[in-house]
Design an enzyme around this catalytic site. Structure first.
Site: not given
Ligand SMILES: Cc1ncc(C[n+]2csc(CCOP(=O)(O)OP(=O)(O)O)c2C)c(N)n1
Lengths: 301, 275
Positions: A6, A33, A54, A79, A105, A113, A163
């Site tokens: 990456r 990431s 996505e 995703f 990843h 994860d 990753r």
């Molecule tokens: C479908 C999908 N796309 C991308 C991700 C990667 N990802 C993990 S957390 C996140 C966004 C975090 O936003 P929020 O849930 O508001 O975060 P918080 O501050 O509450 O932890 C992303 C894009 C995922 N888990 N699922």
């Protein structure tokens, strides 16, 4: 030296965008990431984080492509393609849109994860799509070349990245021949075919066992000729991949060998989802993909 | 269970936050920011008696269904379940280890107490809506509660479920949004503006409550609207702070997903003492 694919991707994108004004970088809220942060800072008008969306990421990329740009859309491989398969099937492939899909990843490399983040089915999905081309580089050096090759290809490309920090072993100066299986090592006892970061382990095993080792960095189109020639020469084939044994590299090899039978043993993830672990190597051990596992299977063939 | 008093809730939340820090430190990776912003909500749900839940029988037919839709805050969820007595506290430090029931994201492959696997954002509310439909058709009295984040509001599939729930008058479906105003790429307002969020739910046929996600009195008042009746699903939008409770993590992007060093762990635990 070890380096993550990456990181190489992020660097290659900076260079590519500098040279080619049509290149865009897009992500679905994973710019850090997938290492597109520097790209976003430098090319503010050619970078978009569409949010955690996505399906929309694919549609927007297709729109850009249909108007003549070259969008690279990057997320975790689970995703992308996992979350937006139909958008890829219809909007990307049926339009032959010049979209480059980057699944980072991949495999088990997102070890902490757990299953929802570990992509072990993406190759199966992408292989089944008409028009799709698939590149699965073996190390950071090859990633850079693959990014440039993908930009040159007119039409859909899926680029699969890991990753993990993995050994950099291919020569920076060697040519990357898209579509051509790369014979890394000539050998007599058997043929080992792999793609992605496991190629390195296969090469080590190949050296011990006098095996022919093939880096199948382009999974689609499939270089049937090189694979069949090697298989016939050695008389035994071992396929190794960080993917389900259904639908990935091993399946592609099996499809070719079924018509021209040579004994084949397929190594990969046996119909399961993956899980969390404290390290990447722990998972490779659990799913039987270490150098020792490869050597054992190679000997037992 | 008798609901805890406000001081007891504060004390429990502090303990959960300590667990979160220790767990992520032990695991070598995780999402402290969201886990800490979700803590008070989770504590209210379980210890404020919002959820009908028997820790001795977490899969009892007559339980409220709970879905942690943004699965990355699993450490806080696991810590609350341990504190409830669902499993032994000692297990918590197994977070993210091989074969652990405490996977990086809640996994039904590995743990029975999980209602549905999550971690891929944007799926929880749909599954919750399906469960709500099922409970309605079984004439069951239980309700469904889904906990989501603001980043998750980006997903189109989430909004498909929002419209579905409104259209089908799912009065037994209840949603909480942990609105800490941050996602991976920075502030939600900069990545993808959600506002006016409350109006969007209103327009889709939902009842909307807004509250402070770290004030137990207000949080419990809002959550006490959750039930299984009526013909409107309801949402509580809870304003929170990412990393709440640890000064150097509060509002700090770095602590979305990371490792926690020995030193960071110590500093955080030093702050999480008063109760
Ligand atoms: C479908 C999908 N796309 C991308 C991700 C990667 N990802 C993990 S957390 C996140 C966004 C975090 O936003 P929020 O849930 O508001 O975060 P918080 O501050 O509450 O932890 C992303 C894009 C995922 N888990 N699922």
């Amino acid at each position: 030296m070890e380096k993550s694919m990456r990181d190489a991707f992020g660097e290659a994108m900076l260079e590519l965008a500098e040279k080619n004004e049509r290149v865009f970088g897009l992500t679905a809220d994973l710019s850090s990431s997938v290492r597109l942060e520097a790209f976003g800072e430098k090319f503010t008008n050619r970078f978009f984080n569409v949010g955690v969306a996505e399906a929309n990421l694919i549609g927007v990329s297709v729109g850009l492509a249909l108007e003549g740009f070259i969008p690279f859309a990057a997320s975790f491989a689970v995703f992308l393609p996992g979350r937006c398969f139909d958008q890829i099937r219809v909007s990307v492939c049926q339009n032959k849109a010049n979209v480059k899909l980057v699944g980072s990843h991949a495999g088990l490399s997102n070890y902490g994860d757990g299953a929802t983040a570990q992509s072990v089915c993406d190759l199966a999905l992408m292989r089944a799509l008409p028009e799709m081309k698939i590149i699965c580089p073996a190390d950071a050096n090859q990633v850079k070349k693959a990014v440039f090759a993908a930009a040159k290809i007119e039409g859909p490309v899926y680029l699969r990245l890991s990753r993990a920090e993995t050994p950099v072993f291919t020569n920076e100066k060697d040519l990357f021949s898209f579509g051509k299986a790369e014979v890394l090592r000539k050998g007599k006892k058997l043929t080992i075919i792999s793609c992605g970061s496991l190629v390195y382990n296969c090469l080590k095993v190949g050296e011990q066992l006098d095996a022919e080792v093939i880096n199948l960095h382009t999974l689609k189109p499939f270089d049937r000729e090189t694979i069949l020639n090697s298989a016939k020469k050695t008389g035994k084939v071992l396929s190794v991949e960080e993917h389900s044994i259904f639908g990935g590299l091993g399946s592609a090899v099996a499809e070719a060998l079924a018509q021209d039978p040579v004994p084949l043993k397929m190594m990969g993830i046996a119909d399961s989802f993956g899980q969390s672990a404290r390290s990447y190597s722990e998972l490779l051990e659990r799913y039987g993909l270490t150098s020792e596992d490869i050597a054992r299977e190679a000997k037992s063939l | 269970m008798v609901p805890l008093t406000l001081p007891e809730l504060e004390k429990t939340a502090l303990k959960i936050r300590r667990h979160v820090i220790e767990m992520i430190h032990a695991a070598g990776s995780g999402h402290p920011g969201g886990s800490l912003s979700a803590t008070d909500i989770l504590v209210s749900l379980y210890f404020g008696n919002i959820l009908k839940f028997d820790h001795r029988n977490p899969k009892a037919e007559k339980r409220d269904r709970f879905i942690l839709s943004y699965g990355h805050v699993a450490p806080a969820y696991y810590a609350v379940l341990a504190e409830m007595g669902v499993f032994n506290e000692d297990l918590l430090l197994n977070l993210r280890s091989l074969d652990s029931s405490l996977q990086g994201h809640p996994s039904k492959v590995h743990a029975d107490f999980v209602e549905t696997s999550t971690g891929s954002l944007g799926q929880g509310l749909s599954v919750g809506a399906g469960m709500a439909l099922a409970l309605k058709s079984k004439k069951a009295k239980e309700k469904v509660v889904v906990l989501s984040s603001d980043g998750e509001q980006n997903e189109g599939s989430h909004w498909e479920a929002v419209m579905f729930a409104g259209h089908h008058s799912l009065g037994n479906l209840n949603l909480i949004i942990d609105q800490n105003c941050m996602q991976v790429g920075g502030m939600t307002t900069e990545v993808l503006n959600l506002e006016p969020l409350a109006e969007k739910y209103h327009a889709s046929g939902w009842d909307v409550y807004q509250t402070d996600g770290h004030d137990f009195r207000r949080l419990l008042t809002s959550l006490s609207n959750f039930n299984n009746k009526g013909n409107k699903p309801r949402v509580v939008i809870a304003r929170t702070i990412r990393g709440k409770g640890v000064s150097f993590m509060e509002g700090n992007e770095k602590y979305h997903a990371c490792t926690l060093s020995e030193e960071e762990c110590k500093r955080a635990l030093n702050e999480l003492v008063k109760g």
